[in-house]
Design a protein around this motif. Structure first.
Motif, short mmCIF file in Angstrom:
data_model
loop_
_atom_site.label_atom_id
_atom_site.label_comp_id
_atom_site.label_asym_id
_atom_site.label_seq_id
_atom_site.Cartn_x
_atom_site.Cartn_y
_atom_site.Cartn_z
N PHE A 18 -2.52 123.75 134.02
CA PHE A 18 -1.55 122.72 133.66
C PHE A 18 -1.85 122.13 132.29
CE2 PHE A 18 -1.41 123.29 138.16
CZ PHE A 18 -0.05 123.30 138.41
N MET A 155 3.26 115.04 140.30
CA MET A 155 3.73 116.42 140.36
C MET A 155 3.67 116.93 141.80
SD MET A 155 2.36 119.74 138.22
CE MET A 155 2.66 119.08 136.59
N PHE A 159 4.76 122.64 142.87
CA PHE A 159 4.54 123.08 141.50
C PHE A 159 3.08 123.47 141.29
CE2 PHE A 159 8.12 120.04 140.31
CZ PHE A 159 9.07 121.03 140.47
N LYS A 162 2.29 126.98 142.11
CA LYS A 162 2.90 128.00 141.26
C LYS A 162 1.96 128.38 140.12
CE LYS A 162 7.26 127.10 140.72
NZ LYS A 162 8.32 127.97 141.20
N GLY B 55 6.36 123.39 129.35
CA GLY B 55 6.10 122.01 129.74
C GLY B 55 4.80 121.91 130.51
N GLY B 56 4.63 120.79 131.20
CA GLY B 56 3.42 120.59 131.99
C GLY B 56 3.36 121.50 133.20
N ILE B 57 4.53 121.94 133.65
CA ILE B 57 4.59 122.86 134.79
C ILE B 57 4.74 124.28 134.26
CG2 ILE B 57 5.79 123.41 136.93
CD1 ILE B 57 7.14 120.66 136.76
N PRO B 58 3.84 125.18 134.63
CA PRO B 58 3.93 126.56 134.12
C PRO B 58 5.28 127.19 134.44
CG PRO B 58 1.85 126.20 135.29
CD PRO B 58 2.68 124.98 135.51
N PHE B 60 8.17 126.39 133.01
CA PHE B 60 9.29 125.50 132.77
C PHE B 60 9.21 124.88 131.37
CE2 PHE B 60 8.86 125.83 137.36
CZ PHE B 60 10.15 126.14 137.71
#
Lengths: 163, 163
Positions: A18, A155, A159, A162, B55-58, B60
């Motif tokens: 992350f 979060m 997520f 993932k 972004g912070g989420i892989p 996305f």
């Protein structure tokens, strides 16, 4: 306003998976590498834009970059605050929480000059255990140029699984 | 949603001195080159982010980039609308007005996937001759992922004189 170098930033200890955010991921080699830490009970992010980050007005900074700074400052600030609430501090080996942005509101008060460090100062408010709000003031040369309000949510674990 | 290529964009005819915005300036070689045009009575900006814009989420997109898209889409949309109100269209040789952002509000509804074109669709509202609001919906793969509301003001003549 005194010069400040952040020794410890929450982004330094995000889990590797992350840490790729274009704004604040330490592993994204093309990103801004924004770093957010404590200064007393306020949170601080300092960033000096590049000359390419011009806005629509010659000599001033792009609003989208200011929004980006306020966004990542917000998620970093919320992570700092929840981490501390959980009894942890940067450097104690614990993994910090990660937040995603729900809403981002930016008020542009004055054109922000280029070629100076921008300093975002945040106040964190818990509005729910999983929903936090960060109030930010952004200064350039000690002049308040923008104000932000960011609502962030922890979060979801879906997520986190993932990759 | 059908594929759309904008033939005419308001950013194509901004005066050279005001065409350096990192988001939408055609002369900023490092920028995003966002382009905004009419589609019926709506305004449209289409942009495909690069892989670095994570972004912070892989997997996305970075929220700050979405905010940037909504910001420039807003100023382009307001310029299109005031230009038309003034009796002009892109290509008739007239110089369009330029706007600066007063407030930028973004609501992130869903994580926005990487590697697909993002489409911002705007509705422009005049709230004062010099103050306009743009309501934007941003889609990825026809899915509404973010919503924006931008208030813009006509660029003051003091900025226009500056170079």
């Amino acid at each position: 306003m005194e010069e400040l170098v952040l020794e410890k930033a929450i982004q330094d200890i995000y889990p590797d998976d992350f840490a790729w955010c274009y704004g604040c991921g330490r592993l994204n080699k093309d990103g801004h590498h924004l770093r957010t830490g404590w200064q007393g009970d306020k949170t601080v992010t300092i960033f000096t834009p590049e000359s390419k980050h011009s806005g629509g007005i010659p000599g001033f900074i792009y609003g989208g970059l200011i929004a980006s700074l306020i966004d990542c400052h917000g998620s970093g600030s919320a992570a700092l605050a929840l981490h501390r609430k959980n009894g942890n501090e940067i450097g104690d080996g614990s993994i910090p929480p990660r937040f995603v942005t729900a809403t981002l509101n930016v008020e542009f008060l004055k054109p922000t000059p280029q070629d100076v460090p921008l300093k975002a100062i945040g106040t964190v408010e818990e509005i729910h255990p999983k929903r936090w709000k960060v109030h930010t003031e952004m200064f350039a040369n000690d002049i308040l140029c923008a104000r932000g309000e960011v609502v962030l949510v922890v979060m979801p674990s879906t997520f986190r699984k993932k990759k």
